[in-house]
Design an enzyme around this catalytic site. Structure first.
Site, PDB file in Angstrom:
ATOM      1  N   HIS A 155      61.692 -36.174 -11.422  1.00 47.65           N
ATOM      2  CA  HIS A 155      60.735 -36.282 -12.545  1.00 47.65           C
ATOM      3  C   HIS A 155      59.930 -35.035 -12.895  1.00 47.65           C
ATOM      4  CE1 HIS A 155      61.321 -40.624 -12.100  1.00 47.65           C
ATOM      5  NE2 HIS A 155      60.796 -40.600 -10.894  1.00 47.65           N
TER       6      HIS A 155
ATOM      7  N   ASP B 174      66.353 -36.467  -5.387  1.00 54.22           N
ATOM      8  CA  ASP B 174      66.392 -36.650  -3.919  1.00 54.22           C
ATOM      9  C   ASP B 174      66.800 -38.060  -3.499  1.00 54.22           C
ATOM     10  OD1 ASP B 174      63.940 -37.746  -4.692  1.00 54.22           O
ATOM     11  OD2 ASP B 174      62.741 -36.516  -3.320  1.00 54.22           O
TER      12      ASP B 174
HETATM   13  O1  LIG Z   1      59.305 -40.132  -7.982  1.00 48.32           O
HETATM   14  C1  LIG Z   1      60.057 -40.441  -7.079  1.00 48.32           C
HETATM   15  C2  LIG Z   1      61.120 -41.453  -7.300  1.00 48.32           C
HETATM   16  O2  LIG Z   1      61.136 -41.985  -8.579  1.00 48.32           O
HETATM   17  C3  LIG Z   1      59.889 -39.798  -5.728  1.00 48.32           C
HETATM   18  O3  LIG Z   1      60.666 -40.406  -4.745  1.00 48.32           O
HETATM   19  C4  LIG Z   1      60.164 -38.305  -5.845  1.00 48.32           C
HETATM   20  O4  LIG Z   1      61.551 -38.091  -6.003  1.00 48.32           O
HETATM   21  C5  LIG Z   1      59.556 -37.497  -4.702  1.00 48.32           C
HETATM   22  O5  LIG Z   1      60.180 -37.660  -3.500  1.00 48.32           O
HETATM   23  P1  LIG Z   1      59.747 -37.130  -2.055  1.00 48.32           P
HETATM   24  O6  LIG Z   1      59.174 -35.789  -2.158  1.00 48.32           O
HETATM   25  O7  LIG Z   1      58.893 -38.167  -1.430  1.00 48.32           O
HETATM   26  O8  LIG Z   1      61.066 -37.068  -1.319  1.00 48.32           O
END
Ligand SMILES: O=C(CO)[C@@H](O)[C@H](O)COP(=O)(O)O
Ligand SMILES: Nc1ncnc2c1ncn2[C@@H]1O[C@H](COP(=O)(O)OP(=O)(O)O)[C@@H](O)[C@H]1O
Length: 476
Positions: free
Chosen positions: A83, A239
């Site tokens: 995002h 991720d």
């Molecule tokens: O916004 C979301 C999923 O929609 C989060 O899961 C981000 O992708 C951040 O992930 P991490 O840094 O916790 O891995």
């Protein structure tokens, strides 16, 4: 260095909120040959921002820690936090820091966009998700409203993973998984949505090409990272999509990830469209779907409560009836961007350990509440939960998930499932194989199994009641 390699080497990268992790992996066996990690800085306060140039630097540092192994890699792939709004000028330099997934400032823009384009159900139907403040569409609208000069100076818009992929290859390429977290890529047509882009005043020419699953982004062109020039670069992905690849997930297998964000998801063969907005209707990186719910307050919030109480994160205690909703950063699931933490039921005999346990309970409860909505007909009701992310290493996290879910839990031995998933994507590209099949061959989901315990219904009811009764405070 770790194990000896038998096959060609691939590199998988996880550029997440707090750090970049890089793994050098044997493409045939999945053995991790070398690993590296370097931290990121996230701004505090109301906004959450990071400098994209620091992600690139951290990538270089993490790869350097991998030593010679990285220099021998035949293919690379980058998974990144979803995002984030990366705005670049005509020379490719950031116009301003990237606004991250957990930046809740665009809450008013999110509400306005939902209302202006037919309401929540219309958005879910069209793009797959109701665009809450996390979604890139709301962040762009915030930038246009609050920093019009920055928006006007923007010559390219990227997500974190495709910013890094472009710096590696010189090619502007993203993938369907990460694109589905923008809300300007529509799951109903599997393409950028020209009407939504026109509505928010974003020129489609500023966006990267969306690669097909299995397609390469290009080859390594930059000589300054410790990677061989000419190595294949896969399209990369978000991720959570990368972790789904890394686990070799088949449809219906539920995952609970405990990291900076908390997430619950499962691969599905059905395109999701949840009008309540609880479930984001993401695409996965292969051609299926990844219904997912995400919380803002997970490991960092619970660690903060432990620090406030002066306790080790494992020193929890049973008993008592205190309830905590640890919404320190506002919350996304449920959608309460202005919320702060709430404690209810504090007594003279409440102990510090019980208060810490209440923080774990609140963080896990919000994820598990969303799980039933995430799972569809593909999912068996008693399927074991795969528990991943940094928190999965903690006993208190694992036991809280068991006590509140009533499900069996499996904790994979493999630690870095996002980076492993990116490595599987790179290996799939190199060996012309399905990346999920590569991960299954690597047996990445193998791990300790914990049997189901009866669900703690009393704690569940206290949490549900506090969320309902606390609504006026949480909505402020
Ligand atoms: O916004 C979301 C999923 O929609 C989060 O899961 C981000 O992708 C951040 O992930 P991490 O840094 O916790 O891995
Ligand atoms: N042994 C452990 N026990 C419990 N929590 C842990 C442990 N190791 C790391 N963590 C937690 O994991 C979090 C990082 O998780 P990770 O999945 O790596 O983050 P990210 O979502 O940024 O990729 C830290 O905030 C920390 O609280």
């Amino acid at each position: 260095m770790g194990a000896q390699a038998a096959g060609p080497l691939v590199v998988g990268v996880d550029s997440s909120t707090q750090s970049t992790k890089a793994l050098v992996v044997d493409a045939v066996t999945g053995a991790v040959i070398a690993r590296g990690q370097a931290p990121h800085t996230v701004s505090g306060g109301a906004g959450k921002e990071s400098d994209p140039r620091q992600w690139w630097q951290a990538l270089g540092e993490a790869l350097a820690q991998c030593g010679d192994a990285a220099r021998q890699a035949s293919a690379v792939s980058v998974g990144g936090q979803q995002h984030g709004l990366v705005t670049l000028d005509a020379a490719g330099a950031p116009v301003r820091p990237a606004m991250l997934w957990n930046d809740v400032r665009p809450a008013p823009q999110s509400e306005r966009l939902i209302a202006e384009r037919g309401g929540a159900a219309a958005w879910a139907d069209r793009v797959g998700s109701v665009p809450g403040p996390a979604f890139t569409v709301a962040k762009w609208a915030w930038l246009k409203a609050n920093e019009p000069a920055s928006a006007a100076a923007t010559a390219a818009v990227r997500l974190p993973h495709d910013y890094l992929t472009e710096r590696l290859t010189g090619e502007a390429v993203t993938d369907r998984g990460d694109a589905s977290g923008t809300s300007w890529w529509a799951s109903s047509t599997e393409s950028y949505d020209a009407e939504i882009l026109a509505h928010i005043g974003l020129d489609p020419a500023l966006l990267p090409r969306v690669a097909l699953p299995g397609e390469a982004a290009g080859t390594v062109h930059a000589g300054h990272l410790p990677l061989p020039k000419g190595a294949l670069v896969a399209a990369g992905t978000g991720d959570n999509m990368a972790a789904a690849l890394g686990l070799g997930l088949r449809p219906g297998r539920p995952v609970l990830s405990l990291g900076t964000s908390g997430t619950v998801y499962a691969v599905s063969t059905h395109r999701p469209a949840d009008p309540t907005g609880t479930v984001a209707g993401f695409a996965d990186a292969r051609g299926d779907w990844l219904p997912l719910a995400c919380t803002l307050n997970c490991t960092l919030a619970v660690d903060r409560v432990a620090a406030l109480l002066g306790r080790d994160r494992e020193s929890v205690e049973d008993g008592g009836e205190v309830v905590m909703l640890p919404f320190l950063d506002g919350e996304r699931t449920p959608n309460l961007p202005g919320a702060s933490g709430l404690v209810h039921g504090l007594r003279h005999d409440t102990t510090g350990g019980q208060l810490l346990q209440a923080a774990y309970d609140g963080a896990v409860f919000t994820l598990l509440q969303a799980l039933d909505r995430v799972l569809d007909a593909d999912a068996a009701p008693d399927a074991p939960l795969l528990l991943i992310g940094g928190g999965a290493r903690g006993r208190a996290w694992r036991e809280t998930v068991r006590r509140l879910s009533g499900r069996p839990v499996v904790v994979p031995e493999a630690r870095e499932l996002v980076a492993l998933g990116a490595a599987a994507q790179a290996a799939g590209l190199l060996l012309e194989e399905d990346p999920a099949a590569v991960a299954r061959r690597w047996e990445t989901a193998r791990g300790a199994e914990y049997e189901a315990r009866p669900r703690d219904e009393a704690a569940w009811e206290r949490l549900t009641a506090t969320l309902v009764d606390g609504a006026p405070l949480l909505r402020r």
